[in-house]
Design a protein around this motif. Structure first.
Motif, PDB file in Angstrom:
ATOM      1  N   ALA A 207       0.830  -1.201   0.000  1.00  0.00           N
ATOM      2  CA  ALA A 207       0.000   0.000   0.000  1.00  0.00           C
ATOM      3  C   ALA A 207       0.868   1.255   0.000  1.00  0.00           C
ATOM      4  CB  ALA A 207      -0.913   0.006   1.221  1.00  0.00           C
ATOM      5  N   ASP A 208       0.412   2.280  -0.705  1.00  0.00           N
ATOM      6  CA  ASP A 208       1.152   3.545  -0.727  1.00  0.00           C
ATOM      7  C   ASP A 208       0.742   4.461   0.424  1.00  0.00           C
ATOM      8  OD1 ASP A 208      -1.375   4.376  -1.552  1.00  0.00           O
ATOM      9  OD2 ASP A 208      -0.618   5.677  -3.149  1.00  0.00           O
ATOM     10  N   GLN A 209      -0.193   4.008   1.282  1.00  0.00           N
ATOM     11  CA  GLN A 209      -0.659   4.795   2.423  1.00  0.00           C
ATOM     12  C   GLN A 209      -0.666   3.929   3.681  1.00  0.00           C
ATOM     13  OE1 GLN A 209      -1.269   7.927   2.141  1.00  0.00           O
ATOM     14  NE2 GLN A 209      -2.022   8.387   0.087  1.00  0.00           N
ATOM     15  N   LEU A 210      -0.583   4.583   4.829  1.00  0.00           N
ATOM     16  CA  LEU A 210      -0.755   3.894   6.095  1.00  0.00           C
ATOM     17  C   LEU A 210      -2.231   3.625   6.361  1.00  0.00           C
ATOM     18  CD1 LEU A 210       1.699   5.962   8.336  1.00  0.00           C
ATOM     19  CD2 LEU A 210       2.104   3.697   7.365  1.00  0.00           C
ATOM     20  N   VAL A 211      -2.501   2.685   7.231  1.00  0.00           N
ATOM     21  CA  VAL A 211      -3.865   2.410   7.674  1.00  0.00           C
ATOM     22  C   VAL A 211      -4.362   3.585   8.518  1.00  0.00           C
ATOM     23  CG1 VAL A 211      -5.261   0.906   9.159  1.00  0.00           C
ATOM     24  CG2 VAL A 211      -3.549  -0.087   7.610  1.00  0.00           C
ATOM     25  N   THR A 212      -5.603   3.990   8.315  1.00  0.00           N
ATOM     26  CA  THR A 212      -6.169   5.155   9.021  1.00  0.00           C
ATOM     27  C   THR A 212      -6.929   4.741  10.279  1.00  0.00           C
ATOM     28  OG1 THR A 212      -8.257   5.064   7.800  1.00  0.00           O
ATOM     29  CG2 THR A 212      -6.456   6.357   6.811  1.00  0.00           C
ATOM     30  N   TRP A 314       5.584  -1.072  11.467  1.00  0.00           N
ATOM     31  CA  TRP A 314       5.915  -2.442  11.852  1.00  0.00           C
ATOM     32  C   TRP A 314       6.162  -3.309  10.623  1.00  0.00           C
ATOM     33  CZ3 TRP A 314       7.322  -3.760  16.520  1.00  0.00           C
ATOM     34  CH2 TRP A 314       6.790  -3.131  17.646  1.00  0.00           C
ATOM     35  N   THR A 315       7.186  -4.118  10.671  1.00  0.00           N
ATOM     36  CA  THR A 315       7.392  -5.138   9.649  1.00  0.00           C
ATOM     37  C   THR A 315       7.266  -6.510  10.292  1.00  0.00           C
ATOM     38  OG1 THR A 315       9.788  -5.510   9.895  1.00  0.00           O
ATOM     39  CG2 THR A 315       9.078  -3.588   8.577  1.00  0.00           C
ATOM     40  N   ASN A 316       7.178  -7.524   9.457  1.00  0.00           N
ATOM     41  CA  ASN A 316       7.053  -8.890   9.957  1.00  0.00           C
ATOM     42  C   ASN A 316       8.423  -9.559  10.031  1.00  0.00           C
ATOM     43  OD1 ASN A 316       5.266 -10.831  10.984  1.00  0.00           O
ATOM     44  ND2 ASN A 316       5.333 -11.986   9.081  1.00  0.00           N
ATOM     45  N   SER A 317       9.458  -8.755  10.327  1.00  0.00           N
ATOM     46  CA  SER A 317      10.826  -9.271  10.373  1.00  0.00           C
ATOM     47  C   SER A 317      11.398  -9.165  11.782  1.00  0.00           C
ATOM     48  CB  SER A 317      11.733  -8.483   9.417  1.00  0.00           C
ATOM     49  OG  SER A 317      11.358  -8.698   8.076  1.00  0.00           O
ATOM     50  N   MET A 370       5.347  -3.432  22.689  1.00  0.00           N
ATOM     51  CA  MET A 370       5.496  -2.002  22.967  1.00  0.00           C
ATOM     52  C   MET A 370       4.546  -1.170  22.105  1.00  0.00           C
ATOM     53  SD  MET A 370       7.495  -2.246  25.394  1.00  0.00           S
ATOM     54  CE  MET A 370       7.479  -0.489  25.733  1.00  0.00           C
ATOM     55  N   ARG A 371       3.903  -0.157  22.733  1.00  0.00           N
ATOM     56  CA  ARG A 371       2.903   0.670  22.040  1.00  0.00           C
ATOM     57  C   ARG A 371       3.129   2.157  22.246  1.00  0.00           C
ATOM     58  NH1 ARG A 371      -3.022  -0.884  22.595  1.00  0.00           N
ATOM     59  NH2 ARG A 371      -2.984   0.239  24.560  1.00  0.00           N
ATOM     60  N   TRP A 372       4.092   2.522  23.093  1.00  0.00           N
ATOM     61  CA  TRP A 372       4.226   3.949  23.406  1.00  0.00           C
ATOM     62  C   TRP A 372       5.003   4.706  22.340  1.00  0.00           C
ATOM     63  CZ3 TRP A 372       8.953   2.261  23.563  1.00  0.00           C
ATOM     64  CH2 TRP A 372      10.021   3.032  24.022  1.00  0.00           C
ATOM     65  N   GLN A 373       5.708   3.986  21.471  1.00  0.00           N
ATOM     66  CA  GLN A 373       6.407   4.645  20.367  1.00  0.00           C
ATOM     67  C   GLN A 373       5.408   5.016  19.268  1.00  0.00           C
ATOM     68  OE1 GLN A 373       6.497   1.435  20.986  1.00  0.00           O
ATOM     69  NE2 GLN A 373       6.431   0.243  19.114  1.00  0.00           N
ATOM     70  N   PHE A 374       5.789   5.918  18.382  1.00  0.00           N
ATOM     71  CA  PHE A 374       4.895   6.383  17.317  1.00  0.00           C
ATOM     72  C   PHE A 374       4.942   5.369  16.170  1.00  0.00           C
ATOM     73  CE2 PHE A 374       5.332  11.187  18.509  1.00  0.00           C
ATOM     74  CZ  PHE A 374       4.837  10.880  19.771  1.00  0.00           C
ATOM     75  N   SER A 375       4.052   4.374  16.226  1.00  0.00           N
ATOM     76  CA  SER A 375       4.102   3.254  15.292  1.00  0.00           C
ATOM     77  C   SER A 375       2.767   3.077  14.578  1.00  0.00           C
ATOM     78  CB  SER A 375       4.451   1.961  16.047  1.00  0.00           C
ATOM     79  OG  SER A 375       3.587   1.789  17.155  1.00  0.00           O
ATOM     80  N   GLY A 376       2.823   2.627  13.328  1.00  0.00           N
ATOM     81  CA  GLY A 376       1.623   2.440  12.531  1.00  0.00           C
ATOM     82  C   GLY A 376       1.708   1.223  11.634  1.00  0.00           C
ATOM     83  N   ILE A 377       0.785   1.145  10.651  1.00  0.00           N
ATOM     84  CA  ILE A 377       0.628  -0.054   9.828  1.00  0.00           C
ATOM     85  C   ILE A 377       0.633   0.309   8.347  1.00  0.00           C
ATOM     86  CG2 ILE A 377      -0.804  -2.066   9.315  1.00  0.00           C
ATOM     87  CD1 ILE A 377      -2.248  -1.600  11.975  1.00  0.00           C
ATOM     88  N   ARG A 378       1.432  -0.423   7.570  1.00  0.00           N
ATOM     89  CA  ARG A 378       1.334  -0.428   6.108  1.00  0.00           C
ATOM     90  C   ARG A 378       1.117  -1.879   5.682  1.00  0.00           C
ATOM     91  NH1 ARG A 378       2.915   3.408   2.475  1.00  0.00           N
ATOM     92  NH2 ARG A 378       4.192   4.432   4.069  1.00  0.00           N
ATOM     93  N   LEU A 379       0.150  -2.115   4.812  1.00  0.00           N
ATOM     94  CA  LEU A 379      -0.242  -3.467   4.457  1.00  0.00           C
ATOM     95  C   LEU A 379       0.397  -3.952   3.147  1.00  0.00           C
ATOM     96  CD1 LEU A 379      -4.047  -3.305   5.288  1.00  0.00           C
ATOM     97  CD2 LEU A 379      -2.268  -4.444   6.624  1.00  0.00           C
ATOM     98  N   VAL A 380       0.472  -5.257   3.037  1.00  0.00           N
ATOM     99  CA  VAL A 380       0.959  -5.927   1.826  1.00  0.00           C
ATOM    100  C   VAL A 380      -0.059  -6.994   1.453  1.00  0.00           C
ATOM    101  CG1 VAL A 380       2.649  -7.652   1.044  1.00  0.00           C
ATOM    102  CG2 VAL A 380       3.429  -5.513   2.057  1.00  0.00           C
TER     103      VAL A 380
END
Length: 381
Positions: A207-212, A314-317, A370-380
């Motif tokens: 995806a060219d965008q993050l999940v909203t 996040w990556t799956n690595s 961990m959730r306190w860092q500024f983290s998001g989702i990009r899908l494949v």
């Protein structure tokens, strides 16, 4: 920018982003993973004292012998230290004393930077600058946690906000092939980016965008936090144990989702990217969508075809060494290598990231809960 100017700019920036704080904000540690702002200011200063001035400046006189014990983080080679859970117990030295410490080190560093320095010394100073910039980003994570768990949800004057995503995601096709992975160039990089190597990738679409937020609310409303089929067993145990039913800082008020931001407590903006998620939540959302998270190699190969930098992704690595990875000798070798276990890689950058840390090969890493860092989702898919 000269090395001296870069050092001064970095040091002044930390002072600037701390200006809105009240004295009481500096020493609070609500959780083990949160470090008090005062500790960040002192630790990043200690780094220059320990690894530059004490090591390379013969005439240097240590500011205070106790500070190495108080403000070392995890460098076993540098001696004993205060345990991480106890950082918030230190009301002494005072905030004023920490700022005096910073001024003392800055004065000696600027004098030292006027000398003819070897490449070895310059490399350590560059590392110290990058290290302080990392702590400036960590400061934003920590102060948001500190303020976001107070009853009145106070604002921070120099708040940083996420931009809206106005268009639905488009899919970028990456062909099967053999790709080069890792840093190449003459600029700064961390040792965990080295060991440039080839990786074979199957074809995929990213995806060219993050999940909203709007998309993520759909996951919540469909029972995403109640369907164990979507979760790793460890992730399911984590959300059950912690009674997790939404991203960090989300609260439901009269049936409407609100969230704490550094600009205050407000309704969740559906068009902004969803943030403050654990790897477990990112994975479960991808499962719900019938998709997956990218590997870090897929992300790196595709990154020149989309914009990134709002949130770490996040990556799956798993966080592992590249081929021919080698730790530096001594304490500086503890910077990255010893953390290459039980952590997941995030790629990109966030709105709190200093510009110098935004590059396609940068490998951030955190434990999956961990959730306190500024983290998001990009899908494949």
């Amino acid at each position: 920018m000269t090395l001296k100017a870069l050092f001064l700019n970095t040091r002044q920036r930390f002072i600037s982003i701390c200006q809105p704080l009240q004295t009481e904000d500096y020493s609070v540690q609500p959780e083990i993973f949160v470090s008090p702002p005062k500790w960040h200011l002192a630790h990043s200063t200690w780094f220059f004292e320990q690894f530059v001035l004490c090591e390379f400046k013969a005439s240097y006189k240590c500011y205070d012998e106790d500070f190495a014990y108080l403000f070392n983080s995890y460098y076993n080679n540098a001696g004993t230290r205060v345990l991480r859970p106890n950082r918030g117990l230190m009301t002494r030295p005072t905030v004023d004393e920490v700022y005096k410490y910073r001024s003392y080190i800055d004065e000696h560093m600027l004098d030292f930077l006027s000398e003819d320095l070897t490449n070895e010394v310059k490399a350590v100073i560059h590392l110290g600058i990058q290290h302080e910039q990392q702590h400036q980003e960590l400061f934003y994570y920590d102060i948001k946690y500190i303020l976001g768990h107070q009853p009145t949800f106070p604002k921070l004057k120099n708040a940083i906000d996420l931009a809206e995503i106005d268009q639905p995601a488009k899919w970028i096709k990456i062909e099967e092939g053999l790709y080069d992975i890792g840093y190449e160039g003459d600029g700064f990089c961390y040792d965990n980016e080295l060991g440039r190597h080839k990786a074979f990738l199957q074809d995929f679409e990213i995806a060219d965008q993050l999940v909203t937020n709007e998309e993520y609310i759909g996951f919540i409303n469909d029972g995403g936090y109640k369907n164990f089929n979507l979760w790793h067993a460890e992730g399911w145990d984590f959300i059950q144990k912690n009674d997790t039913n939404a991203p960090e800082y989300w609260h439901q008020v009269d049936g409407i989702w609100h969230q704490y931001t550094l600009s205050g407590f407000q309704k969740v903006n559906g068009k902004q990217p969803v943030s403050q998620l654990s790897f477990y939540e990112a994975y479960a959302f991808a499962e719900w969508k019938g998709m997956r998270l990218p590997t870090e190699f897929e992300w790196e190969v595709a990154s020149n075809q989309f914009q990134y930098g709002q949130l770490w992704e996040w990556t799956n690595s798993a966080y592992l060494p590249y081929p021919n990875f080698a730790k530096a000798p001594g304490a500086l070798g503890e910077y990255n290598g010893k953390f290459m276990i039980n952590q997941m890689v995030l790629r990109g950058a966030s709105v709190a990231t200093v510009e110098a840390h935004s590059r396609p090969t940068y490998r951030n890493f955190f434990h999956p809960e961990m959730r306190w860092q500024f983290s998001g989702i990009r899908l494949v898919k």
